[in-house]
Design a protein around this motif. Sequence first.
Motif, PDB file in Angstrom:
ATOM      1  N   UNK A  48       0.024 -24.162   1.458  1.00 31.47           N
ATOM      2  CA  UNK A  48       0.191 -24.274   0.008  1.00 31.47           C
ATOM      3  C   UNK A  48       0.414 -25.733  -0.377  1.00 31.47           C
ATOM      4  N   UNK A  49       1.337 -26.393   0.318  1.00 34.35           N
ATOM      5  CA  UNK A  49       1.667 -27.781   0.000  1.00 34.35           C
ATOM      6  C   UNK A  49       0.511 -28.733   0.305  1.00 34.35           C
ATOM      7  N   UNK A  50      -0.137 -28.551   1.440  1.00 35.41           N
ATOM      8  CA  UNK A  50      -1.191 -29.476   1.863  1.00 35.41           C
ATOM      9  C   UNK A  50      -2.500 -29.290   1.103  1.00 35.41           C
ATOM     10  N   UNK A  51      -2.815 -28.050   0.738  1.00 38.24           N
ATOM     11  CA  UNK A  51      -4.095 -27.777   0.096  1.00 38.24           C
ATOM     12  C   UNK A  51      -3.986 -27.637  -1.413  1.00 38.24           C
ATOM     13  N   UNK A  52      -2.767 -27.575  -1.936  1.00 33.98           N
ATOM     14  CA  UNK A  52      -2.580 -27.474  -3.375  1.00 33.98           C
ATOM     15  C   UNK A  52      -3.029 -26.135  -3.950  1.00 33.98           C
ATOM     16  N   UNK A  53      -2.910 -25.086  -3.160  1.00 30.75           N
ATOM     17  CA  UNK A  53      -3.312 -23.752  -3.597  1.00 30.75           C
ATOM     18  C   UNK A  53      -2.068 -22.904  -3.843  1.00 30.75           C
ATOM     19  N   UNK A  54      -2.232 -21.855  -4.638  1.00 31.81           N
ATOM     20  CA  UNK A  54      -1.135 -20.923  -4.874  1.00 31.81           C
ATOM     21  C   UNK A  54      -0.856 -20.128  -3.602  1.00 31.81           C
ATOM     22  N   UNK A  55       0.388 -19.719  -3.436  1.00 27.46           N
ATOM     23  CA  UNK A  55       0.776 -18.934  -2.260  1.00 27.46           C
ATOM     24  C   UNK A  55      -0.054 -17.671  -2.159  1.00 27.46           C
ATOM     25  N   UNK A  56      -0.290 -17.008  -3.285  1.00 23.46           N
ATOM     26  CA  UNK A  56      -1.067 -15.764  -3.259  1.00 23.46           C
ATOM     27  C   UNK A  56      -2.507 -16.010  -2.830  1.00 23.46           C
ATOM     28  N   UNK A  57      -3.054 -17.156  -3.219  1.00 20.16           N
ATOM     29  CA  UNK A  57      -4.424 -17.512  -2.831  1.00 20.16           C
ATOM     30  C   UNK A  57      -4.507 -17.749  -1.331  1.00 20.16           C
ATOM     31  N   UNK A  58      -3.571 -18.512  -0.795  1.00 19.87           N
ATOM     32  CA  UNK A  58      -3.545 -18.785   0.644  1.00 19.87           C
ATOM     33  C   UNK A  58      -3.384 -17.486   1.418  1.00 19.87           C
ATOM     34  N   UNK A  59      -2.462 -16.643   0.989  1.00 22.29           N
ATOM     35  CA  UNK A  59      -2.225 -15.379   1.689  1.00 22.29           C
ATOM     36  C   UNK A  59      -3.461 -14.495   1.671  1.00 22.29           C
ATOM     37  N   UNK A  60      -4.141 -14.437   0.531  1.00 20.12           N
ATOM     38  CA  UNK A  60      -5.357 -13.619   0.407  1.00 20.12           C
ATOM     39  C   UNK A  60      -6.436 -14.115   1.362  1.00 20.12           C
ATOM     40  N   UNK A  61      -6.633 -15.425   1.418  1.00 21.09           N
ATOM     41  CA  UNK A  61      -7.669 -15.979   2.286  1.00 21.09           C
ATOM     42  C   UNK A  61      -7.301 -15.846   3.763  1.00 21.09           C
ATOM     43  N   UNK A  62      -6.033 -15.990   4.096  1.00 17.89           N
ATOM     44  CA  UNK A  62      -5.605 -15.777   5.484  1.00 17.89           C
ATOM     45  C   UNK A  62      -5.832 -14.325   5.895  1.00 17.89           C
ATOM     46  N   UNK A  63      -5.587 -13.401   4.989  1.00 17.44           N
ATOM     47  CA  UNK A  63      -5.831 -11.985   5.295  1.00 17.44           C
ATOM     48  C   UNK A  63      -7.308 -11.746   5.576  1.00 17.44           C
ATOM     49  N   UNK A  64      -8.183 -12.362   4.812  1.00 16.48           N
ATOM     50  CA  UNK A  64      -9.620 -12.237   5.038  1.00 16.48           C
ATOM     51  C   UNK A  64      -9.990 -12.805   6.408  1.00 16.48           C
ATOM     52  N   UNK A  65      -9.508 -14.000   6.700  1.00 18.10           N
ATOM     53  CA  UNK A  65      -9.828 -14.651   7.974  1.00 18.10           C
ATOM     54  C   UNK A  65      -9.236 -13.877   9.153  1.00 18.10           C
ATOM     55  N   UNK A  66      -8.077 -13.287   8.963  1.00 18.32           N
ATOM     56  CA  UNK A  66      -7.492 -12.439  10.017  1.00 18.32           C
ATOM     57  C   UNK A  66      -8.321 -11.187  10.211  1.00 18.32           C
ATOM     58  N   UNK A  67      -8.793 -10.611   9.125  1.00 16.54           N
ATOM     59  CA  UNK A  67      -9.610  -9.403   9.210  1.00 16.54           C
ATOM     60  C   UNK A  67     -10.901  -9.631   9.970  1.00 16.54           C
TER      61      UNK A  67
END
Length: 121
Positions: A48-67
């Motif tokens: 979140x801090x390094x990429x300037x994205x919202x926490x929910x956005x990061x979590x959503x994309x990590x879930x996709x990449x984990x899937x």
Amino acid sequence: MAPGARGRVSASAGVPPAAALFHSLADENRLRIVQRLAHGEARVVDLVAELGLAQSTVSKHLACLRGCGLVDYRAEGRQSFYSLTRPELMDLLASAEHLLAATGRPVTLCPATPQDGGVVA
């Protein structure tokens, strides 16, 4: 990948797994997360801090990449540290950049902004 793995298609199925892989990489923010994780593991708060994205956005994309099996995490206390599961993913992305450059369409993994004087994809 073994048949019956949760949410994953067997490699013997052919094109659908490749399509799913490239679809998972079709989002610029997911590519930014992948590029950051190529340098080492990170927590959601770090991304979140390094990429300037919202926490929910990061979590959503990590879930996709984990899937897709490209990212996983390890728990340490109440924190989760995410990392790439397949370092050769970066080779695939580098090959894609070489292909784009060879076809006259050079693009970088994380396009530069016009203010930086870079090419924006």
